[in-house]
Write an enzyme that holds these catalytic residues in place. Structure first.
Site, PDB file in Angstrom:
ATOM      1  N   SER A 167       0.873  -1.185   0.000  1.00 31.13           N
ATOM      2  CA  SER A 167       0.000   0.000   0.000  1.00 31.13           C
ATOM      3  C   SER A 167       0.901   1.223   0.000  1.00 31.13           C
ATOM      4  CB  SER A 167      -0.857   0.005   1.275  1.00 31.13           C
ATOM      5  OG  SER A 167      -1.491   1.257   1.449  1.00 31.13           O
ATOM      6  N   TYR A 172      -2.587   0.533  10.702  1.00 32.47           N
ATOM      7  CA  TYR A 172      -2.546   0.021   9.316  1.00 32.47           C
ATOM      8  C   TYR A 172      -1.181   0.312   8.677  1.00 32.47           C
ATOM      9  CZ  TYR A 172      -3.867  -0.795   4.441  1.00 32.47           C
ATOM     10  OH  TYR A 172      -3.920  -1.260   3.147  1.00 32.47           O
TER      11      TYR A 172
HETATM   12  N1  LIG Z   1      -8.795  -0.548  -0.673  1.00 30.01           N
HETATM   13  C1  LIG Z   1      -7.737   0.244  -0.630  1.00 30.01           C
HETATM   14  O1  LIG Z   1      -7.841   1.496  -0.673  1.00 30.01           O
HETATM   15  C2  LIG Z   1      -6.345  -0.342  -0.570  1.00 30.01           C
HETATM   16  C3  LIG Z   1      -5.255   0.509  -0.838  1.00 30.01           C
HETATM   17  C4  LIG Z   1      -3.955  -0.011  -0.817  1.00 30.01           C
HETATM   18  C5  LIG Z   1      -3.756  -1.345  -0.549  1.00 30.01           C
HETATM   19  N2  LIG Z   1      -4.828  -2.146  -0.272  1.00 30.01           N
HETATM   20  C6  LIG Z   1      -4.554  -3.552  -0.017  1.00 30.01           C
HETATM   21  O2  LIG Z   1      -5.157  -4.325  -1.031  1.00 30.01           O
HETATM   22  C7  LIG Z   1      -5.487  -5.619  -0.510  1.00 30.01           C
HETATM   23  C8  LIG Z   1      -6.937  -5.938  -0.846  1.00 30.01           C
HETATM   24  O3  LIG Z   1      -7.769  -4.983  -0.230  1.00 30.01           O
HETATM   25  P1  LIG Z   1      -9.264  -4.705  -0.737  1.00 30.01           P
HETATM   26  O4  LIG Z   1      -9.452  -3.244  -0.637  1.00 30.01           O
HETATM   27  O5  LIG Z   1      -9.530  -5.397  -1.996  1.00 30.01           O
HETATM   28  O6  LIG Z   1     -10.092  -5.375   0.473  1.00 30.01           O
HETATM   29  P2  LIG Z   1     -11.564  -6.018   0.528  1.00 30.01           P
HETATM   30  O7  LIG Z   1     -12.431  -5.520  -0.562  1.00 30.01           O
HETATM   31  O8  LIG Z   1     -12.015  -5.827   1.948  1.00 30.01           O
HETATM   32  O9  LIG Z   1     -11.283  -7.582   0.284  1.00 30.01           O
HETATM   33  C9  LIG Z   1     -10.483  -8.289   1.193  1.00 30.01           C
HETATM   34  C10 LIG Z   1     -10.437  -9.760   0.810  1.00 30.01           C
HETATM   35  O10 LIG Z   1      -9.577 -10.430   1.748  1.00 30.01           O
HETATM   36  C11 LIG Z   1     -10.281 -11.533   2.348  1.00 30.01           C
HETATM   37  N3  LIG Z   1      -9.753 -11.735   3.682  1.00 30.01           N
HETATM   38  C12 LIG Z   1      -9.772 -10.894   4.750  1.00 30.01           C
HETATM   39  N4  LIG Z   1      -9.205 -11.477   5.815  1.00 30.01           N
HETATM   40  C13 LIG Z   1      -8.794 -12.702   5.422  1.00 30.01           C
HETATM   41  C14 LIG Z   1      -8.152 -13.790   6.066  1.00 30.01           C
HETATM   42  N5  LIG Z   1      -7.803 -13.736   7.348  1.00 30.01           N
HETATM   43  N6  LIG Z   1      -7.876 -14.902   5.334  1.00 30.01           N
HETATM   44  C15 LIG Z   1      -8.226 -14.997   4.035  1.00 30.01           C
HETATM   45  N7  LIG Z   1      -8.840 -13.999   3.370  1.00 30.01           N
HETATM   46  C16 LIG Z   1      -9.132 -12.874   4.065  1.00 30.01           C
HETATM   47  C17 LIG Z   1     -11.765 -11.149   2.265  1.00 30.01           C
HETATM   48  O11 LIG Z   1     -12.634 -12.284   2.262  1.00 30.01           O
HETATM   49  P3  LIG Z   1     -13.192 -12.946   3.634  1.00 30.01           P
HETATM   50  O12 LIG Z   1     -13.610 -11.814   4.526  1.00 30.01           O
HETATM   51  O13 LIG Z   1     -14.312 -13.848   3.217  1.00 30.01           O
HETATM   52  O14 LIG Z   1     -12.057 -13.740   4.213  1.00 30.01           O
HETATM   53  C18 LIG Z   1     -11.797 -10.469   0.881  1.00 30.01           C
HETATM   54  O15 LIG Z   1     -11.866 -11.430  -0.142  1.00 30.01           O
HETATM   55  C19 LIG Z   1      -5.185  -5.562   0.996  1.00 30.01           C
HETATM   56  O16 LIG Z   1      -3.927  -6.131   1.244  1.00 30.01           O
HETATM   57  C20 LIG Z   1      -5.136  -4.068   1.278  1.00 30.01           C
HETATM   58  O17 LIG Z   1      -4.326  -3.761   2.397  1.00 30.01           O
HETATM   59  C21 LIG Z   1      -6.118  -1.686  -0.288  1.00 30.01           C
END
Ligand SMILES: NC(=O)c1ccc[n+]([C@@H]2O[C@H](COP(=O)([O-])OP(=O)(O)OC[C@H]3O[C@@H](n4cnc5c(N)ncnc54)[C@H](OP(=O)(O)O)[C@@H]3O)[C@@H](O)[C@H]2O)c1
Length: 230
Positions: free
Chosen positions: A136, A149
């Site tokens: 991130s 975070y």
């Molecule tokens: N959104 C942003 O602005 C942003 C920015 C920079 C980086 N990121 C990074 O991008 C990545 C994806 O984020 P996102 O925004 O796509 O999040 P999201 O929409 O909340 O999706 C998260 C995914 O991770 C799964 N998950 C959560 N905890 C888990 C666990 N313990 N074991 C297995 N699966 C798990 C969830 O499914 P279940 O709950 O069913 O397990 C879901 O499929 C993360 O690493 C985040 O830090 C996000």
């Protein structure tokens, strides 16, 4: 690199960036396997031809089982994307619930550590493969209110940089991805300021995939929203 028939595992592949990556890789004729904790959401992927396996990234055994299934079905592992992650609404340090912060570090840091180890053991046996860690821009600068975070993502960055050094001289690649804000379920509990300007995860997924297809992929890829022309 031609991605056709390659084998990829994406952790946290049922929502947000993971889902966007899974669907885009599938269009490239990649064999896609996703994991998450919610079984119902995993089932939806079957009709897309994507294999969904229940696994919690904080449990290394779950990830070992996942790898076993992948190797039994496909015989090899080309890419492993450590994408699963969680977030905490912004709060001053004095008010952060540090029990929740421990849980967040367990998923964001140790989930990536366990995923990397499981993938690395297989990739060393094969002497090929790429581990891609979704970090991130919160690992590039501190953020007021985002201490827990940011701490988790700085830790993932440090781990990933060390992993890069450990695979030097092998045919295994390690890639760090630093996306800026994306409009995903990450923020279901509370939308951060500026959320409406955040990127569509499909846009970010396409950049990650184009990078992997290139002959010389960037190993430190920062993806920020395009600056609007006035
Ligand atoms: N959104 C942003 O602005 C942003 C920015 C920079 C980086 N990121 C990074 O991008 C990545 C994806 O984020 P996102 O925004 O796509 O999040 P999201 O929409 O909340 O999706 C998260 C995914 O991770 C799964 N998950 C959560 N905890 C888990 C666990 N313990 N074991 C297995 N699966 C798990 C969830 O499914 P279940 O709950 O069913 O397990 C879901 O499929 C993360 O690493 C985040 O830090 C996000």
């Amino acid at each position: 690199m031609d991605l056709k028939n390659k084998v990829i595992v994406i952790t946290g592949g049922t929502k947000g960036l993971g889902k966007a990556l899974a669907l885009s890789f599938k269009k490239e004729d990649v064999n896609v396997v996703v994991c998450a904790r919610n079984e119902e959401e995993l089932k939806i992927f079957q009709k897309e031809g994507i294999l969904g396996i229940k696994a919690d990234v904080t449990k290394e055994n779950d990830l070992n089982n996942l790898l076993k299934i992948v190797i039994k079905k496909f015989g090899q592992l080309d890419f492993w994307i450590n994408n699963a992650g969680i977030w905490l609404p912004h709060l001053p340090i004095e008010e952060v619930d540090w029990k929740r912060a421990h849980d967040l570090i367990e998923v964001n840091l140790f989930g990536t550590v366990y995923g990397s180890r499981v993938a690395l053991i297989q990739m060393r046996k094969q002497n090929f493969g790429s581990i891609i860690n979704i970090i991130s821009t919160s690992a590039l600068e501190g953020r007021s209110g985002g201490s827990a975070y940011c701490a988790s993502k700085y830790a993932v960055r440090g781990f990933t940089e060390s992993l890069k050094k450990e695979v030097e001289g092998t045919n295994i690649k390690v890639i760090s991805i630093y996306p800026g804000g994306m409009q995903t379920n990450f923020f279901d509990e509370k939308k951060p300021e500026g959320y409406n300007e955040y990127m569509n995860p499909d846009f970010v997924a396409d950049i990650i995939i184009e990078n992997l297809k290139s002959d010389n992929p960037e190993i430190d890829l920062v993806i920020k929203r395009p600056v609007k022309q006035s």
